[in-house]
Scaffold this motif. Structure first.
Motif, PDB file in Angstrom:
ATOM      1  N   LEU A  45      10.258   3.476 -12.817  1.00  0.00           N
ATOM      2  CA  LEU A  45      10.369   4.755 -11.962  1.00  0.00           C
ATOM      3  C   LEU A  45      11.687   5.673 -11.904  1.00  0.00           C
ATOM      4  N   ASN A  46      12.738   4.573 -11.961  1.00  0.00           N
ATOM      5  CA  ASN A  46      14.043   5.191 -12.051  1.00  0.00           C
ATOM      6  C   ASN A  46      14.291   5.809 -13.271  1.00  0.00           C
ATOM      7  N   ARG A  47      13.905   5.430 -14.366  1.00  0.00           N
ATOM      8  CA  ARG A  47      14.061   6.500 -15.716  1.00  0.00           C
ATOM      9  C   ARG A  47      13.183   7.521 -15.725  1.00  0.00           C
ATOM     10  N   LEU A  48      12.144   7.423 -15.032  1.00  0.00           N
ATOM     11  CA  LEU A  48      11.159   8.570 -15.082  1.00  0.00           C
ATOM     12  C   LEU A  48      11.673   9.595 -14.158  1.00  0.00           C
ATOM     13  N   GLU A  60      10.318  -4.213 -14.053  1.00  0.00           N
ATOM     14  CA  GLU A  60      10.158  -3.216 -14.925  1.00  0.00           C
ATOM     15  C   GLU A  60       9.438  -1.975 -14.264  1.00  0.00           C
ATOM     16  N   TRP A  61       8.800  -2.301 -13.072  1.00  0.00           N
ATOM     17  CA  TRP A  61       8.260  -1.046 -12.423  1.00  0.00           C
ATOM     18  C   TRP A  61       9.136  -0.347 -11.785  1.00  0.00           C
ATOM     19  N   VAL A 115       0.823  -1.339  -0.150  1.00  0.00           N
ATOM     20  CA  VAL A 115      -0.065   0.052   0.077  1.00  0.00           C
ATOM     21  C   VAL A 115       0.985   1.214  -0.073  1.00  0.00           C
ATOM     22  N   GLU A 116       1.982   1.276   0.800  1.00  0.00           N
ATOM     23  CA  GLU A 116       2.922   2.340   0.568  1.00  0.00           C
ATOM     24  C   GLU A 116       3.275   2.600  -0.613  1.00  0.00           C
ATOM     25  N   ALA A 117       3.755   1.472  -1.252  1.00  0.00           N
ATOM     26  CA  ALA A 117       4.482   1.550  -2.499  1.00  0.00           C
ATOM     27  C   ALA A 117       3.532   2.046  -3.653  1.00  0.00           C
ATOM     28  N   VAL A 167       9.022   0.902  -3.780  1.00  0.00           N
ATOM     29  CA  VAL A 167       8.708  -0.516  -4.695  1.00  0.00           C
ATOM     30  C   VAL A 167      10.208  -1.407  -4.572  1.00  0.00           C
ATOM     31  N   VAL A 168      11.241  -0.786  -4.353  1.00  0.00           N
ATOM     32  CA  VAL A 168      12.368  -1.624  -4.181  1.00  0.00           C
ATOM     33  C   VAL A 168      12.273  -2.469  -2.816  1.00  0.00           C
TER      34      VAL A 168
END
Length: 190
Positions: A160-163, A155-156, A28-30, A143-144
């Motif tokens: 997020l890293n690239r975003l 992929e998620w 839920v936090e993620a 997410v990590v």
């Protein structure tokens, strides 16, 4: 349908697939941080739109749709984690990370090479893009953390890293197009 269900009044929420978990569960936090990122991006989009940057605003609306996809997937436990597979939960379109990279490269083509750290700020749009970048980094960290305890697609994290890189670059671009200089960080300056 009413907006309130009262099912969360005791500190639990439902995941896609029916599982109930505490509202401070790592999952839920993620997806909550991804949702917050989407909201901050909504402000950045409105600021870009007001500044006449409609192409950037439109492109970030596509990112907002991607973030709904990311959140839906994070809210859906994998079968290995007791979840049920769902055909209603989409994945990101093929090549989406490469699209973000191409967008970064194109934006960097308009920018002077980065010589030092810059302070977040500048125009309203740039400031909100910097805020979105920091929220994106937090979402990525969440997410990590979730991926250490549950099955989460790599992929998620990559997306997020690239975003976050894209949001930093777009903040600089928004300032440049508005004629506002990035303020370099100077160590020890008061």
């Amino acid at each position: 349908m009413k907006i309130y269900t009262k099912t969360g009044d005791r500190g639990e929420t439902g995941l896609f697939g029916g599982q109930r978990v505490p509202k401070d569960d790592a999952r839920v936090e993620a997806y909550g941080d991804v949702d917050e990122l989407n909201s901050v991006l909504g402000i950045a989009v409105s600021k870009l739109q007001a500044a006449g940057e409609t192409a950037l605003a439109d492109a970030l609306r596509a990112v907002q749709s991607d973030l709904f996809t990311v959140g839906a997937n994070l809210a859906t436990p994998a079968p290995e984690d007791g979840g049920r597979p769902s055909s209603f939960i989409p994945g990101l379109p093929e090549g989406r990370v490469e699209e973000l990279e191409a967008w970064i490269d194109a934006a960097e083509g308009e920018l002077a090479p980065l010589q030092n750290f810059v302070l977040p700020g500048g125009t309203g749009a740039a400031s909100y893009l910097h805020l979105a970048r920091t929220v994106c980094r937090r979402a990525e960290r969440r997410v990590v953390s979730l991926a250490r305890q549950a099955h989460v697609g790599a992929e998620w994290i990559t997306y997020l890293n690239r975003l976050s890189d894209l949001l930093f670059t777009l903040a600089r671009l928004a300032n440049r197009r508005a004629g506002v200089e990035d303020v370099p960080w100077v160590s020890g300056q008061r």
